[in-house]
Design a protein around this motif. Structure first.
Motif: not given
Length: 263
Positions: A231-245
């Motif tokens: 409150q007030p609603f603020v979305p989290a910043e977006r995260i991406v992960s590379f699927p492989d090592t």
């Protein structure tokens, strides 16, 4: 910078015996507010000045970092807020023969950094003698730490391996730089970060080894991952992960390490 959950408050002179109250407001990284039961703290004022001597609690590159990347700064961290003015005699460059061109800069009240113009020369040995006794905290107390040496060697370009790819974002209205973090697989889990200004191709040099890779887009431009609030609603910043090592090899570029952000 040592403990993110601590705040040091520097006050004007206090009245001896007077009662003071400090109220703390705000939210943690997960959006939870400071507890109503503990956000008000009282203490009795003291007219005595701070007489504790400051100390260097860490420095980087450390003794364990025998070789470092050409863009890594020297950093000194104290346990107190320090005066910004430092005499040149506090630092003595013993190697290389010529003093690196650059300036010391306070990035926090207790964190001092040095980055040479254009980065460190590849493959050079560096040795810096530091005299903490010439550093003073905000109330004028000098450190009584012993003289110490920061010693390291910078990597040669042919030691690094590289990853390359494209960064794209499906959210048209999004802005802000992309922060990419590589975590080395192993017991120490060393972390390295780079910043890419916008969408498009990127290339990044890393020490040989196996890594996991993730990234976030710094839309609020505060330099760290923001997890939003309720409150007030603020979305989290977006995260991406590379699927492989990823496996990084010297003098080799691993291509098509693409990072795609969804809406």
């Amino acid at each position: 910078p040592i403990t993110a959950s601590k705040i040091h408050l520097h006050t004007e002179p206090q009245h001896s015996g007077a009662e003071y109250k400090v109220s703390v407001f705000g939210h943690d990284l997960w959006g939870y507010p400071v507890s109503e039961e503990t956000r008000i703290v009282s203490f009795t004022g003291s007219a005595r000045s701070d007489t504790l001597q400051p100390h260097v609690v860490s420095y980087a590159p450390s003794k364990e970092a025998r070789v470092v990347s050409p863009d890594r700064p020297i950093a000194l961290v104290f346990d107190d807020a320090m005066r910004e003015v430092i005499p040149d005699s506090a630092f003595l460059w013993e190697a290389p023969p010529e003093t690196p061109v650059g300036a010391w800069r306070w990035t926090d009240a207790n964190r001092l950094c040095f980055s040479p113009e254009g980065g460190w020369k590849e493959g050079d040995a560096h040795r810096l003698r530091v005299d903490p006794g010439l550093f003073f905290d905000r109330t004028g107390n000098a450190s009584d730490d012993s003289v110490f040496v920061v010693s390291f060697r910078t990597l040669s370009a042919d030691t690094l391996g590289f990853i390359s790819g494209d960064i794209s974002d499906g959210k048209e209205s999004a802005a802000g730089a992309f922060h990419i973090e590589a975590v080395k697989v192993g017991s120490k889990k060393e972390r390295t970060e780079t910043i890419v200004a916008g969408e498009g191709p990127y290339t990044w040099g890393l020490l040989p080894g196996s890594y996991t890779l993730s990234a976030f887009r710094d839309e609020d431009e505060n330099g760290r991952l923001s997890l939003g609030q309720v409150q007030p609603f603020v979305p989290a910043e977006r995260i991406v992960s590379f699927p492989d090592t990823l496996t990084v090899r010297s003098r080799w570029t691993t291509e098509e390490i693409n990072l795609e952000f969804s809406k």
